[in-house]
Design an enzyme around this catalytic site. Structure first.
Site, PDB file in Angstrom:
ATOM      1  N   ASP B 145      54.003 -16.746  64.443  1.00  0.00           N
ATOM      2  CA  ASP B 145      52.567 -16.970  65.052  1.00  0.00           C
ATOM      3  C   ASP B 145      51.314 -16.221  66.106  1.00  0.00           C
ATOM      4  O   ASP B 145      50.389 -16.642  66.561  1.00  0.00           O
ATOM      5  CB  ASP B 145      52.892 -17.926  65.917  1.00  0.00           C
ATOM      6  CG  ASP B 145      53.759 -19.711  65.273  1.00  0.00           C
ATOM      7  OD1 ASP B 145      53.284 -19.440  64.304  1.00  0.00           O
ATOM      8  OD2 ASP B 145      54.377 -19.953  66.040  1.00  0.00           O
ATOM      9  N   GLY B 192      51.624 -22.378  61.431  1.00  0.00           N
ATOM     10  CA  GLY B 192      50.744 -22.485  62.558  1.00  0.00           C
ATOM     11  C   GLY B 192      50.316 -23.974  62.978  1.00  0.00           C
ATOM     12  O   GLY B 192      49.332 -24.380  62.632  1.00  0.00           O
ATOM     13  N   ARG B 193      51.056 -24.549  64.356  1.00  0.00           N
ATOM     14  CA  ARG B 193      51.065 -26.179  64.453  1.00  0.00           C
ATOM     15  C   ARG B 193      49.908 -25.160  65.228  1.00  0.00           C
ATOM     16  O   ARG B 193      49.249 -26.489  65.306  1.00  0.00           O
ATOM     17  CB  ARG B 193      51.861 -26.817  65.272  1.00  0.00           C
ATOM     18  CG  ARG B 193      53.119 -27.040  64.256  1.00  0.00           C
ATOM     19  CD  ARG B 193      52.728 -28.846  63.954  1.00  0.00           C
ATOM     20  NE  ARG B 193      53.326 -29.303  62.404  1.00  0.00           N
ATOM     21  CZ  ARG B 193      53.099 -30.013  62.624  1.00  0.00           C
ATOM     22  NH1 ARG B 193      53.724 -31.361  63.179  1.00  0.00           N
ATOM     23  NH2 ARG B 193      53.653 -31.159  60.813  1.00  0.00           N
ATOM     24  N   GLU B 248      48.676 -25.409  58.729  1.00  0.00           N
ATOM     25  CA  GLU B 248      49.509 -26.719  58.683  1.00  0.00           C
ATOM     26  C   GLU B 248      49.099 -27.785  59.915  1.00  0.00           C
ATOM     27  O   GLU B 248      49.596 -28.990  59.988  1.00  0.00           O
ATOM     28  CB  GLU B 248      51.118 -27.383  58.936  1.00  0.00           C
ATOM     29  CG  GLU B 248      51.655 -26.083  60.330  1.00  0.00           C
ATOM     30  CD  GLU B 248      53.414 -26.209  60.433  1.00  0.00           C
ATOM     31  OE1 GLU B 248      53.187 -26.106  59.523  1.00  0.00           O
ATOM     32  OE2 GLU B 248      53.034 -24.997  61.153  1.00  0.00           O
ATOM     33  N   LEU B 303      58.824 -19.086  53.263  1.00  0.00           N
ATOM     34  CA  LEU B 303      58.342 -17.814  52.318  1.00  0.00           C
ATOM     35  C   LEU B 303      57.869 -16.885  53.294  1.00  0.00           C
ATOM     36  O   LEU B 303      57.817 -15.247  53.502  1.00  0.00           O
ATOM     37  CB  LEU B 303      58.081 -17.965  51.150  1.00  0.00           C
ATOM     38  CG  LEU B 303      58.460 -18.568  50.134  1.00  0.00           C
ATOM     39  CD1 LEU B 303      58.171 -19.251  48.853  1.00  0.00           C
ATOM     40  CD2 LEU B 303      60.198 -17.102  49.559  1.00  0.00           C
ATOM     41  N   ARG B 305      57.814 -15.730  56.425  1.00  0.00           N
ATOM     42  CA  ARG B 305      57.996 -15.713  57.385  1.00  0.00           C
ATOM     43  C   ARG B 305      59.393 -14.950  56.666  1.00  0.00           C
ATOM     44  O   ARG B 305      60.400 -14.096  57.948  1.00  0.00           O
ATOM     45  CB  ARG B 305      58.715 -16.343  58.624  1.00  0.00           C
ATOM     46  CG  ARG B 305      59.803 -17.352  58.358  1.00  0.00           C
ATOM     47  CD  ARG B 305      60.364 -18.632  59.302  1.00  0.00           C
ATOM     48  NE  ARG B 305      61.238 -18.936  59.108  1.00  0.00           N
ATOM     49  CZ  ARG B 305      61.315 -20.789  58.982  1.00  0.00           C
ATOM     50  NH1 ARG B 305      60.324 -20.866  60.546  1.00  0.00           N
ATOM     51  NH2 ARG B 305      62.810 -21.112  59.452  1.00  0.00           N
TER      52      ARG B 305
END
Lengths: 415, 415
Positions: B145, B192-193, B248, B303, B305
């Protein structure tokens, strides 16, 4: 030797990581035969019907260009999904195509694709014979689905297999990394509506350093959701990480696609559009609902057909060879055929090439043999693994710049 | 020089493609310092609390092992998501941890992770100081992140960036291959929230041979669906292929995640479970509903990460270095710090390393600077690209067998 007639080549259907290797083979054979003009259909037969034709040597003039072309994913010339209509009642379509070919003095017509594309070759070669046309039509096999008959396997399949097996190894590792908490179920969705060849490749990940997926479901077998949930529960008694490979084409006993089950209540969103869940996402939700266990889903989506950075060397070489041999066969006067691959020996791997009457190929879908599907339809056999293992051997290292693979583009070289 | 105390190292949070390179750095530094026992927490601090501790030299004893370890995705030791409770009221937890450490004569405690993991280092090092404990605690940064403060960037980010940018190039190629029919919109969802660092990497795909994504949406900017649809319509007037990268974590003006909008009617399936659509799948459905255009979505899922086959050389080297330096700092008596990366020059790329007080790092989330988000929140700037380009340079070729990458597993070497 210089041929009098020109050549045209088209790419059709879903792209693969090595479809351009076949194009490279066609170009190389054409150079060798002294073909004057090598034309490309821009966006396949659909483009041809709009007279959207390119001169391939505007973009590709050297062996270096061919090397980069082989490392370029997706269809360099563009592709289409277009099925020719029957001749009867649509004579105008056929007359138009042959007018365009005659105008450009095209004698050799090569089409690279799957079932529908071989149907195109069949229709055109039949028409040419019955209407006394000079053109020769040859089919070049290509499909990640591996469902063409008469050939041991299809170019494109091996590279998708390598992508799927490599990614499965990495996903299984990732899923295993959480060990203290409750089991995690990861459901991976793989392409293949009717045939399970691609889903079966998930089994290739199993090796001394990887347990492989726990369950593999192909569309050749009717999917029983209750049995599936029961198997997950059983596995969860002893395993923290459970990974399942499912085909997007799984169907239940009543003939419904699993991916349609998520919309049983005809749920539409605020804009009147159905939210379609995928097969894996539906099953992941279902697992959590019925077991309380954590689940997630992964869809390989178009990545499994365009990941040229993981192309298989065997696959790329075979794709090149079928392209080369199809062109050569056309130059030798053959027509209405598709080049096929025959495997003489799997260990060591030795393949050879034949050509087959297109009528025995077109519109026929080959499925995974039932005898290779084992454990009550939840895995594939060692015989399948022996069949598929050679296809993923070796790699084509991408050319890179700035840390990323470089690709050949349609930028004109000459004026 | 032989140290008296032993060392323990743990991996925590979401795995990355290079988290094991940091582990390799710790092991190498420990060998050099003559540490007698190198312990590993099996599944992070959560495993430690259950006294699930492994002796790393049961599995890794040579430079060859370290090389394979660097090429192994996901957390070799296993990982966890576990936040230590405050000391007050939970003294027993801390006493238990220090009892375990003392029992094994562990003097050096290294923890590799993101924000939560640095909080663990903070809590433990503070406790050690206030309770007069001998142990030294050092944090090793890791997160795809890229949201840790004080460091120019985080190990793990570069390899995810390389995976995303490579895949974007291939996906854009694939999406462009259909040209005659109506435009196709492909929406790609990236992790990445809260921070858009990972989504921003999609822009790295833009080069002389790739147009890059058409739009990039980060969670730092409020997402306006109507404006998004209007931009798609505008693009569709001139382009056949439209590719959009979305985080996301996109939220609309009323604070709702886009991925929650698909369930506005509280739709539950036949088993009482909400079918949650992802951000990209929701937007793809919405685009088709409102424009009639063909759309599809791709989720990179885990995938992005775990794709160690695409690990970046710069990233892997930096991951190794922060691991090595954290261990070395602990051996030199430092505690309560995290190793950070400072970039002296981006072209040519020259980095150096510092250590920072863990109180300035823990629980702070660094976001993409607003000035780097351009075009009304629909793209990232050249400044961002200059920042990120060095991180994806070079590659670590996997070791392969049978056409697939091989990985190091927890199989004991010695009795």
């Amino acid at each position: 030797m210089a041929m009098k007639g020109n050549l045209i080549v088209g790419q059709s259907g879903g792209p693969t990581a090595v479809i351009n290797s076949s194009l490279a083979g066609v170009i190389k054979a054409s150079w060798k035969a002294g073909i004057r003009r090598i034309y490309g259909m821009h966006y396949g037969i659909e483009g041809l019907l709009q007279e959207d034709i390119v001169d391939i040597e505007d973009y590709i003039t050297s062996g270096q260009d061919l090397s980069l072309l082989k490392r370029t994913p997706s269809a360099f010339l563009g592709t289409c999904r277009y099925k020719l209509p029957p001749v009867e009642g649509h004579e105008d379509v056929y007359e138009k195509i042959f007018d365009i070919l005659d105008k450009k003095n095209i004698e050799f017509f090569l089409y690279n694709g799957g079932n529908d594309s071989m149907d195109t070759i069949k229709m055109l070669s039949d028409y040419a014979i019955t209407h006394n046309k000079k053109q020769k039509f040859m089919g070049i096999p290509k499909t990640i689905d591996n469902d063409l008959p008469m050939t041991d396997h299809c170019p494109g399949y091996g590279s998708s297999a390598k992508y799927i097996a490599t990614s499965m190894k990495e996903i299984i590792r990732d899923n295993e990394s959480y060990g203290v908490s409750k089991p995690t179920i990861c459901i991976v969705e793989i392409m293949g509506r009717h045939a399970g060849w691609l889903t079966a490749t998930a089994a290739l990940s199993k090796d001394i350093d990887c347990s492989g997926p726990d369950l593999i479901y192909l569309p050749e077998v009717t999917f029983d959701i209750d049995d599936f949930i029961a198997r997950i529960k059983k596995l969860a008694e002893t395993k923290k990480s459970i990974v399942v490979a499912v085909s997007e084409g799984l169907k239940t006993a009543d003939g419904k696609f699993v991916c349609e089950l998520g919309t049983v209540n005809d749920h539409v969103d605020a804009f009147g559009h159905k939210q379609l869940a995928g097969t894996a996402s539906y099953l992941a939700n279902r697992v959590t609902a019925e077991t309380g266990l954590k689940s997630r889903y992964i869809e390989f989506s178009s990545l499994q057909r365009c990941a040229s950075h993981l192309a298989s060397r065997v696959d790329a070489d075979e794709a090149y060879n079928v392209g080369y041999l199809a062109a050569e066969a056309a130059f030798n006067g053959e027509t209405g055929k598709m080049i096929t691959i025959e495997v003489k020996s799997r260990e060591p791997y030795v393949e050879t090439y034949n050509s087959f009457d297109i009528h025995e190929v077109a519109n026929i879908e080959r499925k995974v043999p039932k005898k290779w599907i084992i454990n009550d339809g939840t895995y594939v056999s060692d015989e399948y693994l022996e069949y598929a293992r050679p296809f993923i051997i070796g790699s084509i290292q991408p050319y890179t710049a700035g840390g990323l693979p470089t690709h050949l583009t349609m930028k004109k070289k000459r004026k």
